[in-house]
Design an enzyme around this catalytic site. Structure first.
Site, PDB file in Angstrom:
ATOM      1  N   LYS A   1       0.865  -1.185   0.000  1.00  0.00           N
ATOM      2  CA  LYS A   1       0.000   0.000   0.000  1.00  0.00           C
ATOM      3  C   LYS A   1       0.892   1.222   0.000  1.00  0.00           C
ATOM      4  O   LYS A   1       2.037   1.163   0.448  1.00  0.00           O
ATOM      5  CB  LYS A   1      -0.878   0.029   1.254  1.00  0.00           C
ATOM      6  CG  LYS A   1      -2.172   0.776   1.038  1.00  0.00           C
ATOM      7  CD  LYS A   1      -3.172  -0.104   0.331  1.00  0.00           C
ATOM      8  CE  LYS A   1      -4.404   0.642  -0.089  1.00  0.00           C
ATOM      9  NZ  LYS A   1      -5.462  -0.309  -0.477  1.00  0.00           N
TER      10      LYS A   1
ATOM     11  N   ASP B   1      -6.802   4.119  -4.751  1.00  0.00           N
ATOM     12  CA  ASP B   1      -7.531   3.941  -3.491  1.00  0.00           C
ATOM     13  C   ASP B   1      -8.189   5.313  -3.283  1.00  0.00           C
ATOM     14  O   ASP B   1      -8.362   6.066  -4.252  1.00  0.00           O
ATOM     15  CB  ASP B   1      -6.569   3.549  -2.352  1.00  0.00           C
ATOM     16  CG  ASP B   1      -7.295   2.968  -1.134  1.00  0.00           C
ATOM     17  OD1 ASP B   1      -7.552   1.756  -1.120  1.00  0.00           O
ATOM     18  OD2 ASP B   1      -7.629   3.725  -0.204  1.00  0.00           O
TER      19      ASP B   1
HETATM   20  N1  GLU Z   1      -7.065  -0.060  -3.171  1.00  0.00           N
HETATM   21  C1  GLU Z   1      -7.811  -1.210  -3.551  1.00  0.00           C
HETATM   22  C2  GLU Z   1      -7.892  -2.185  -2.394  1.00  0.00           C
HETATM   23  O1  GLU Z   1      -8.055  -1.758  -1.268  1.00  0.00           O
HETATM   24  C3  GLU Z   1      -7.313  -1.811  -4.851  1.00  0.00           C
HETATM   25  C4  GLU Z   1      -5.898  -2.262  -4.864  1.00  0.00           C
HETATM   26  C5  GLU Z   1      -5.416  -2.738  -6.238  1.00  0.00           C
HETATM   27  O2  GLU Z   1      -6.219  -2.826  -7.157  1.00  0.00           O
HETATM   28  O3  GLU Z   1      -4.217  -3.004  -6.333  1.00  0.00           O
HETATM   29  O4  GLU Z   1      -7.853  -3.380  -2.527  1.00  0.00           O
END
Ligand code: GLU
Length: 450
Positions: free
Chosen positions: A126, A166
């Site tokens: 993240k 996100d």
């Molecule tokens: N931010 C999204 C999640 O919480 C997507 C992450 C992604 O597609 O890599 O899973």
């Protein structure tokens, strides 16, 4: 909780006392792991859990940018490559004023288990920044994204770490970030980021995938309870990409979202947010101002209640918190339990405080489903986007949607089976934690390092 889990958790609390969200997520996952740790004494022998709560790598970087008035600003950026045991690091970027290490770490830890649940080879990561996108011009967002990627690009790659969106990072930001990556590297590596525009390697269905996937998962829960989605009234919080996908899919399947909520209060539309006109209005409304959902109530003549949440009303069948972390605390959870609603389906990452989640799980009349399973369709379709990019192919919407559906059915059944295996009954929260954990643990053990 057994002594080993408790001692690792104690160390996490000491070490991360100033990162409450991270402590919260570790505690939540650990609360399900006792039977697995007891069945696998080899994990304790190599102190696997202490490794698991330590990110493999985490970067902090400076992001400097110039606003339209010629003033310079310095933000902080992060990327946390939490666990790469089962695949390249994968996870979104969050741009929000309140972002700090604790938020990035909690999201990276959750992502590790969520990505494992998708059944696809993606590790957990993240990132983000404390940049506040509110009120920024397009040119300011462009300059910020370019500066952010200039710092980040050397740490990522299609086989290393693949960021995505996100909160605060949507299609526009992803485009700007990818453009800068390409400029810096001088290569066409569109597999380096997901959530791209369709003209440069994006996947059909990706924007809707998290919401659609959540509804597919919900359908599995309903099936298990000999119930069906037909005619159900759903209360969501949020009205962003995820909540919007839920509204759309629910309407398609004969259910309707009757409550939504934003930072300013909540909207009650008893007829349901289920027409193209209403769904398109929401898209417009949030593009203009992401902080207010009141204009919806004004436009469609329905009730708006300022400054509070809608949890606990009796006129709904299913609750789906899809806004942000810690949306539902113990006080709200008590109202929810009193209302008699049966289905509590988490969607946003960690939308429930631990005490509230425990309380709701303890209600005999309720079925509780955890976000790391329910929202995994988003990152799952991101992994499908990566596959399409490396195959140099574009799949049809039907193909992606069918894969997404299959994935959600599998995540639900894997979770239910994992809970069953440990004698926990239909406990989707424990089941998701156990199923997600097992694969990562096995991979780490077999690789013998880290
Ligand atoms: N931010 C999204 C999640 O919480 C997507 C992450 C992604 O597609 O890599 O899973």
């Amino acid at each position: 909780m057994n002594a080993y889990l408790a001692s690792v958790l104690e160390n996490v609390k000491t070490k991360h006392g100033n990162e409450p969200e991270f402590v919260q997520t570790v505690e939540e996952v650990f609360s399900s792991l006792e039977p697995v740790i007891e069945k696998h004494p080899e994990y304790e022998k190599v102190d696997l859990l202490t490794r698991m709560v330590e990110p493999e790598r985490m970067f902090t970087f400076r992001v400097t940018w110039e606003d339209d008035q010629g003033n310079w600003h310095t933000n902080r950026g992060w990327r946390c490559q939490f666990n790469g045991a089962i695949g390249p690091y994968k996870g979104g970027l969050r741009f929000q004023k309140n972002v700090y290490e604790g938020i990035i770490k909690f999201l990276g830890f959750e992502q590790t288990f969520k990505n494992s649940l998708t059944g696809l080879p993606i590790g957990g990561a993240k990132g983000g920044s404390d940049f506040d996108p509110a009120g920024k011009s397009d040119a300011e967002v462009l300059r910020f994204c370019q500066s952010f990627m200039t710092a980040l690009y050397r740490y990522i790659g299609p086989d290393i770490d693949i960021p995505a969106g996100d909160m605060g990072v949507g299609a526009r930001e992803i485009g700007y970030l990818y453009g800068q990556y390409r400029r810096l590297k001088g290569v066409w590596e569109n597999g380096v980021i997901t959530g791209k525009g369709l003209s440069f390697g994006g996947s059909l269905i990706r924007p809707e995938a998290t919401g659609f996937g959540a509804v597919y998962y919900l359908c599995e829960v309903l099936k298990h309870e000999n119930d069906s989605i037909e005619g159900k009234r759903i209360a969501v919080s949020g009205y962003g990409n995820v909540a919007w996908g839920i509204m759309k899919k629910a309407a398609e399947l004969g259910a309707k979202v009757t409550y939504m909520a934003g930072p300013d209060g909540y909207v009650h539309d008893p007829d349901g947010i289920d027409t193209d006109e209403k769904l398109n209005f929401i898209l417009d409304m949030r593009a203009k101002d992401p902080m207010h959902c009141k204009p919806y109530a004004e436009k469609f003549g329905c009730e708006f209640v300022e400054g509070t949440k809608h949890w606990g009303h009796k006129d709904v069948d299913i609750l789906m918190p899809a806004a942000m972390q810690n949306d539902v605390n113990l006080e709200w959870a008590k109202k929810i339990a009193e209302s008699g609603v049966k289905y509590y389906i988490e969607v946003a990452n960690m939308p429930t405080t631990n005490d509230a989640l425990e309380f709701l799980r303890g209600q005999k009349h309720m079925v509780v489903a955890p976000s790391k399973a329910v929202n995994a369709g988003g990152v799952g379709v991101s992994a499908l986007e990566m596959s399409q990019n490396s195959e140099r192919l574009v799949w049809t919407a039907e193909e992606v949607d069918a894969q997404l559906k299959k994935m959600m059915v599998t995540i639900h059944s894997m979770s239910a089976e994992a809970a069953e295996e440990y004698g926990l009954g239909y406990d989707l929260v424990a089941g998701a934690n156990i199923a997600g954990f097992k694969k990562v643990a096995e991979a780490m053990m077999q690789q013998g390092q880290f």
